[in-house]
Enzyme design. Structure first.
Site, PDB file in Angstrom:
ATOM      1  N   LEU A 294       0.834  -1.204   0.000  1.00  0.00           N
ATOM      2  CA  LEU A 294       0.000   0.000   0.000  1.00  0.00           C
ATOM      3  C   LEU A 294       0.865   1.249   0.000  1.00  0.00           C
ATOM      4  O   LEU A 294       0.486   2.288  -0.508  1.00  0.00           O
ATOM      5  CB  LEU A 294      -0.907   0.020   1.232  1.00  0.00           C
ATOM      6  N   GLY A 295       1.998   1.168   0.609  1.00  0.00           N
ATOM      7  CA  GLY A 295       2.855   2.354   0.667  1.00  0.00           C
ATOM      8  C   GLY A 295       3.985   2.160   1.642  1.00  0.00           C
ATOM      9  O   GLY A 295       4.078   1.136   2.330  1.00  0.00           O
TER      10      GLY A 295
ATOM     11  N   GLY B 205       6.190   4.210   4.555  1.00  0.00           N
ATOM     12  CA  GLY B 205       6.190   5.447   5.337  1.00  0.00           C
ATOM     13  C   GLY B 205       6.692   5.188   6.721  1.00  0.00           C
ATOM     14  O   GLY B 205       6.992   4.061   7.084  1.00  0.00           O
TER      15      GLY B 205
ATOM     16  N   VAL C 291       3.789  -0.712   4.300  1.00  0.00           N
ATOM     17  CA  VAL C 291       2.433  -1.147   4.647  1.00  0.00           C
ATOM     18  C   VAL C 291       1.873  -2.013   3.523  1.00  0.00           C
ATOM     19  O   VAL C 291       1.991  -1.673   2.342  1.00  0.00           O
ATOM     20  CB  VAL C 291       1.518   0.070   4.904  1.00  0.00           C
TER      21      VAL C 291
ATOM     22  N   ASP D 154       3.148  13.536  16.104  1.00  0.00           N
ATOM     23  CA  ASP D 154       3.397  13.517  14.661  1.00  0.00           C
ATOM     24  C   ASP D 154       2.086  13.621  13.876  1.00  0.00           C
ATOM     25  O   ASP D 154       1.821  12.820  12.988  1.00  0.00           O
ATOM     26  CB  ASP D 154       4.169  12.252  14.279  1.00  0.00           C
TER      27      ASP D 154
END
Ligand SMILES: *[C@@H]1O[C@H](CO)[C@@H](O)[C@H](O)[C@H]1NC(C)=O
Ligand SMILES: *[C@@H]1O[C@H](CO)[C@@H](O)[C@H](O)[C@H]1NC(C)=O
Ligand SMILES: *[C@@H]1O[C@H](CO)[C@@H](O)[C@H](O)[C@H]1NC(C)=O
Ligand SMILES: *[C@@H]1O[C@H](CO)[C@@H](O)[C@H](O)[C@H]1NC(C)=O
Ligand SMILES: *[C@@H]1O[C@H](CO)[C@@H](O)[C@H](O)[C@H]1NC(C)=O
Ligand SMILES: *[C@@H]1O[C@H](CO)[C@@H](O)[C@H](O)[C@H]1NC(C)=O
Length: 600
Positions: A338-339, A341, A346, A461
């Site tokens: 999914l990505g 980061g 993920v 964050d």
């Protein structure tokens, strides 16, 4: 000592250097060795040379050679400096082998008198032992136990009736007459012709054998311990009379078992110390290897720690098996990515017919572990409709994994920061209602974290990429990697050495006070609010001279000009409620007030 040796080799499979040192020590323990392939000036340091003996022409001249004064009526001794332990009180008798090359050249005819290998308690030459006495005994000590000398004589002159001839080998014990003698003429050897005579003497504790030029010439059963002290000198003696000869020893090696008690004891201590030291080293090396292996296995040993820390949180996320998660994500296939980061990648997965998102924490960073624990312990125990739900976690084979509910719409940043290169579809924008709901949702999540749960949680964050959107575009605050709990409500900050957070979202005072507070979270929320309304990136506060780059300052300009709603994202085509937008923007600005105490 041999047993000791075997024992130690078995016990020491590893470090070779230690083993070698040990072997050397053991060799020294088990034997009394020396070897002179020839004789040079320095070798005299290892010998006791009597005044009429010297080293010259590569040999020991046991009696003076031609360069000296008179060669007549001289007696000399040349002995090895260290004493050899011949026997012990408990009946142990040493054994030895010695090899030497004699070279005797008669200067008269016949020559005189002879050369002998001697084993003796006294290093000095007896007085008046020249002539027929061969430097072995004199007329006073001849036949007396006090002589304490055993000799293998190479007699070149028949100076006594009992001498076989002037070319014989004999075994003498405390007297000049031999208990056993053999003429070398029988073997075709002439001792005094200036030829090299290679002699091997062997004593095994019972028999003494003499080989001349590899021919066995004499073998005698003899107990050397009867007539000799337990510590003896070994070496040579020789003499001349009015008949003269050169008495040279050109080579000499000696190898004997060392049965010496005291010295052995000392060596045993050294050996034991060496063994202990080696064992300790081995243990240490093994320990270090194991530790390294563990580290290579990637902190498998820390598993306990991680589980402990996670288990301290009473109820909460499920512990998954790595197998289950592999199955859920088709072995973390790229298709399901999914990505990337924060602190890992993920993946989308499916578990019990439910979509899940699995974050694989980056293996390398030790920080990853910290974040992992932070995340599981903070949101694991939290439950709020605007927080991403942590379903479970997994720590297996050094993989750190977090399992969340799946957010079909991904993260907020995708919607508000529209990349010009992105296609219209990817850049589908949000309407005013949705934006307002998102801001409200994040505000509620933050209120819950700060004031609504047992322990105050500082997210540290908050940013667009950490806000996830579910299928209904409901905002869910996620990524608690930097989150910290602070004990009790009265405490409002978490002291931190490292500056955590994302540039642009960090309150200006963060750089001054170096800690996270409720107010710094509020500041980040303010920036987020402005972004969501304006569809603009936050800019970078941490850089100097970037006044216009910061969304806060940018918006402040609009506010000062009384036209704050002009900053609203143009992609909404003015489809928004003007006064609502104004309120939200002013709220965002207020949250970004430079003075933390003025923030709502
Ligand atoms: C060496 O020779 C001299 C001269 O004969 C003698 O007086 C002396 O005792 C000898 N030394 C030894 C140690 O035999
Ligand atoms: C002496 O030599 C013999 C034969 O080579 C050997 O068996 C024996 O072990 C040696 N003894 C010593 C003390 O070296
Ligand atoms: C002993 O052997 C060596 C070498 O084989 C030889 O040179 C020498 O002459 C021999 N010695 C005697 C006394 O025969
Ligand atoms: C040995 O050689 C010497 C010197 O050449 C000589 O005087 C002597 O007679 C010889 N002895 C025997 C037994 O051959
Ligand atoms: C010593 O010599 C005798 C006879 O010569 C023999 O019987 C005996 O076995 C020998 N001893 C050793 C230890 O070789
Ligand atoms: C040495 O002395 C003996 C008598 O004691 C004599 O017969 C012999 O000739 C002498 N030798 C020399 C070389 O003078």
């Amino acid at each position: 000592m041999k047993q000791f040796y075997c024992f130690s080799t078995k016990m020491l499979p590893s470090p070779l250097p230690y083993f070698l040192i040990l072997a050397v020590l053991l060799v020294q323990v088990s034997s009394f060795d020396f070897n002179f392939p020839n004789f040079q000036g320095d070798d005299g340091n290892q010998l006791i040379l009597s005044s009429n003996s010297s080293i010259a022409l590569g040999a020991i001249q046991v009696t003076p050679d031609v360069n000296g004064a008179s060669m007549q009526n001289r007696a000399g001794r040349a002995l090895y400096k260290k004493r050899f332990s011949l026997w012990e009180g408990n009946g142990v008798i040493a054994s030895f082998n010695t090899t030497f090359v004699l070279n005797i050249l008669s200067q008269t005819s016949p020559g005189g008198e002879g050369l002998a290998f001697i084993i003796t308690g006294d290093s000095s030459v007896p007085d008046n032992s020249e002539g027929k006495w061969l430097g072995i005994v004199n007329s006073d000590t001849n036949g007396s136990p006090e002589a304490r000398v055993v000799a293998v004589e190479f007699d070149t002159r028949k100076s006594d009736d009992r001498d076989l001839d002037g070319n014989h080998v004999g075994l003498n014990i405390n007297r000049i007459n031999s208990i056993s003698q053999v003429s070398l003429s029988n073997y075709g050897f002439n001792i005094s012709r200036g030829l090299d005579l290679l002699v091997h003497l062997q004593y095994d504790g019972e028999n003494l054998t003499v080989r001349v030029n590899d021919t066995l010439v004499l073998s005698e059963h003899v107990d050397l311990s009867i007539s000799l002290p337990n510590k003896v000198f070994v070496g040579f003696s020789a003499s001349t009379s009015n008949e003269t000869q050169l008495n040279c020893v050109k080579l000499w090696s000696f190898s004997g078992t060392d049965i010496d008690g005291d010295e052995n004891f000392f060596w045993v201590w050294i050996v034991i110390s060496a063994v202990v030291l080696t064992m300790l080293t081995v243990v240490l090396v093994i320990y270090l290897y194991r530790r390294r292996d563990h580290m290579e296995d990637d902190m498998e040993g820390a598993q306990g720690n991680i589980e402990d820390e996670i288990n301290r949180s009473s109820f909460g996320p499920k512990k998954f098996r790595l197998k289950e998660l592999k199955q859920a994500t088709a072995n973390f296939s790229r298709k399901n990515k999914l990505g990337k980061g924060g602190f890992g990648t993920v993946y989308k997965g499916s578990w019990m017919n439910k979509d899940i998102a699995i974050k694989k924490v980056s293996k390398k960073s030790n920080q990853g572990k910290q974040e992992f624990i932070a995340e599981v312990t903070t949101i694991g125990n939290l439950n709020h409709k605007n927080l991403v739900k942590l379903i479970g976690w997994c720590y297996e084979r050094s993989e750190l994994l977090l399992v969340y509910e799946y957010m079909p719409n991904g993260s907020l940043d995708k919607f508000i920061f529209c990349n010009h290169k992105a296609s219209a579809e990817e850049c589908s924008t949000l309407n005013w209602e949705q934006r307002l709901t998102i801001i409200r949702g994040v505000a509620q999540a933050l209120e819950y974290l700060h004031n609504g749960c047992q322990k105050r949680v500082l997210h540290r964050d908050i940013k667009a990429s950490n806000i996830m959107l579910d299928s209904e575009y409901v905002a869910k605050l996620g990524d608690f990697g930097l989150a910290r709990t602070v004990e009790g409500k009265e405490k409002t900050h978490h002291s931190t050495i490292e500056i955590a957070g994302t540039p642009g979202y960090m309150a200006p005072e963060t750089f001054l006070i170096n800690r996270a507070t409720v107010e710094t979270d509020v500041y980040s929320f303010g920036v987020l609010t402005l972004e969501v309304v304006c569809g603009r990136k936050p800019g970078n506060q941490s850089e100097q001279n970037n006044y216009n780059n910061s969304i806060v300052n940018w918006l402040w300009e609009f506010y000062k000009n009384g036209k704050i709603t002009a900053a609203v994202d143009s992609r909404m085509d003015a489809n928004f409620v003007e006064n609502e937008a104004e309120h939200v923007l002013i709220l965002g600005l207020a949250c970004c007030h430079p003075n933390p105490h003025y923030r709502p």
